[in-house]
Write an enzyme that holds these catalytic residues in place. Structure first.
Site, PDB file in Angstrom:
ATOM      1  N   THR A 235       1.132  -0.992   0.171  1.00 38.95           N
ATOM      2  CA  THR A 235       0.513   0.076   0.571  1.00 38.95           C
ATOM      3  C   THR A 235       0.992   0.973  -0.114  1.00 38.95           C
ATOM      4  OG1 THR A 235      -1.327  -0.877   1.316  1.00 38.95           O
ATOM      5  CG2 THR A 235      -1.736   1.457   1.324  1.00 38.95           C
ATOM      6  N   CYS A 324      24.124   6.071   8.664  1.00 41.68           N
ATOM      7  CA  CYS A 324      23.662   5.179   8.275  1.00 41.68           C
ATOM      8  C   CYS A 324      24.900   4.264   8.572  1.00 41.68           C
ATOM      9  CB  CYS A 324      23.606   4.934   7.104  1.00 41.68           C
ATOM     10  SG  CYS A 324      22.354   5.324   6.031  1.00 41.68           S
TER      11      CYS A 324
END
Length: 377
Positions: A235, A324
């Site tokens: 979705t 990161c």
């Protein structure tokens, strides 16, 4: 929030226009084709897809929304895993790619692929001729970041693309929108990764451009739905997609002016540091035209970067490198790849200014940095 934010390459403040667009996005599932709420949501997602496509010069049906550039990089690289059946079992990438590219390439090796690393020079440049010399008949993919997230080097991606000998080219462009013109980039690469929060958009959404010709060869890394041609099912987050589209439209319309202003602020920041007596060396290229306009990755002679950053809290926000890789005890692979010693890498900090950075910000930040470095000496 108190403090001076000089970590725009980690994440950018959201544009007010983007927030307004997200608040007006409403609700509804773009895959709900039986009612008007679903139709409206689908129309808004399609509009966002058009805005992303317009920024890079692709068609809307070549844009696939993801959760961010990390997922986009993984889909681009791991999506090539069936190429081994065609005798293509090698991947080429530079030594200074983002960790999500390095890790995805390593994961691809579990499917029988070999990974070839292209060295870079002291400035962080990838040589197009080196690419040409390393491409073989077995090379399935070349992955080169357009703009490095730590030292800001802007690669000559046009020349690199010209040397790839019909091998598919993927570009991590997460850092590129506010560094270089992307208006025609889709014509020279086959896949390109984008991140909304690196260009004034929301966190949690990105996109992968996949050329129409390459799409039939891509194998999904997520399964369970038919959304986005089944290449990236799930979705779609309506407000996030709308926000990313709005951010891309802003970059396309005013990116050049923003880049010029940000570069002036960055250059003045370095002047203030010099005037304050800070002993430092700029890591990477000294040609500011080949550098992300907001990037100032510097090696502060004799300083412990982690300790210096701690001393600057909460006054100045910066980082030692990619968010990161925060928490890693190892030195930056980018800095060591361009020839810095372990000690030099440990003394390096990435300051990155952006569209909201003011003259007062850089002056006060420079004063605080110089003062903290003096206390640390």
């Amino acid at each position: 929030m108190a403090g001076i934010y000089l970590d725009h390459q980690a994440s950018t403040p959201m544009h007010g226009i983007v927030l307004e667009a997200m608040l007006e996005a409403g609700y509804g599932n773009a895959s709900s084709i039986e009612h008007s709420f679903g139709w409206a949501a689908a129309a808004k997602v399609e509009r966002a897809r058009q805005q992303v496509a317009a920024m890079i010069g692709s068609d809307p049906d070549e844009i696939f929304f993801t959760s961010g550039a990390t997922e986009a990089n993984n889909l681009a690289i791991l999506g090539m895993r069936k190429e081994r059946k065609r005798g293509k079992d090698r991947v080429l990438r530079s030594a200074i790619e983002h960790k999500s590219v390095l890790a995805a390439c390593e994961a691809l090796s579990e499917y029988g692929f070999s990974v070839d690393e292209v060295a870079v020079d002291r400035e962080g440049k990838v040589s197009p001729d080196a690419i040409a010399s390393m491409v073989t008949a077995q090379t399935a993919l070349i992955s080169i970041g357009i703009v490095n997230n730590e030292i800001g080097i802007i690669q000559d991606i046009v020349s690199i693309a010209s040397k790839r000998s019909n091998v598919f080219l993927h570009c991590d462009a997460a850092q590129a929108p506010y560094a270089t013109d992307l208006s025609g980039v889709a014509t020279i690469c086959d896949m390109l990764s984008l991140s909304a929060h690196k260009m004034g958009g929301p966190m949690g959404v990105g996109a992968l451009y996949i050329s129409r010709e390459l799409q039939p060869l891509i194998t999904p890394i997520l399964f369970g739905g038919g959304q986005q041609q089944g290449i990236r099912p799930g979705t779609l987050p309506l407000s996030l997609c709308v926000g990313m589209g709005a951010a891309c439209e802003i970059v396309a319309s005013s990116g050049m002016e923003e880049r010029a202003r940000v570069a002036e602020i960055r250059d003045q920041f370095l002047v203030y540091l010099r005037q304050g007596g800070l002993d430092f060396e700029l890591n990477g290229t000294k040609d500011h035209k080949l550098r992300h306009p907001g990037n100032a990755n510097i090696n502060i002679k004799g300083a412990d970067a982690e300790q210096l950053l701690a001393m600057l809290q909460p006054e100045v926000a910066a980082s030692t490198g990619s968010a990161c890789t925060s928490g890693s005890l190892e030195p930056s692979h980018v800095l060591t790849a361009i020839g810095l010693s372990m000690e030099e890498a440990a003394s390096s900090i990435r300051f990155s200014v952006g569209r909201t950075t003011t003259e007062s910000d850089i002056l006060n930040a420079a004063k605080a940095i110089v003062s903290a470095a003096a206390r640390l000496a």
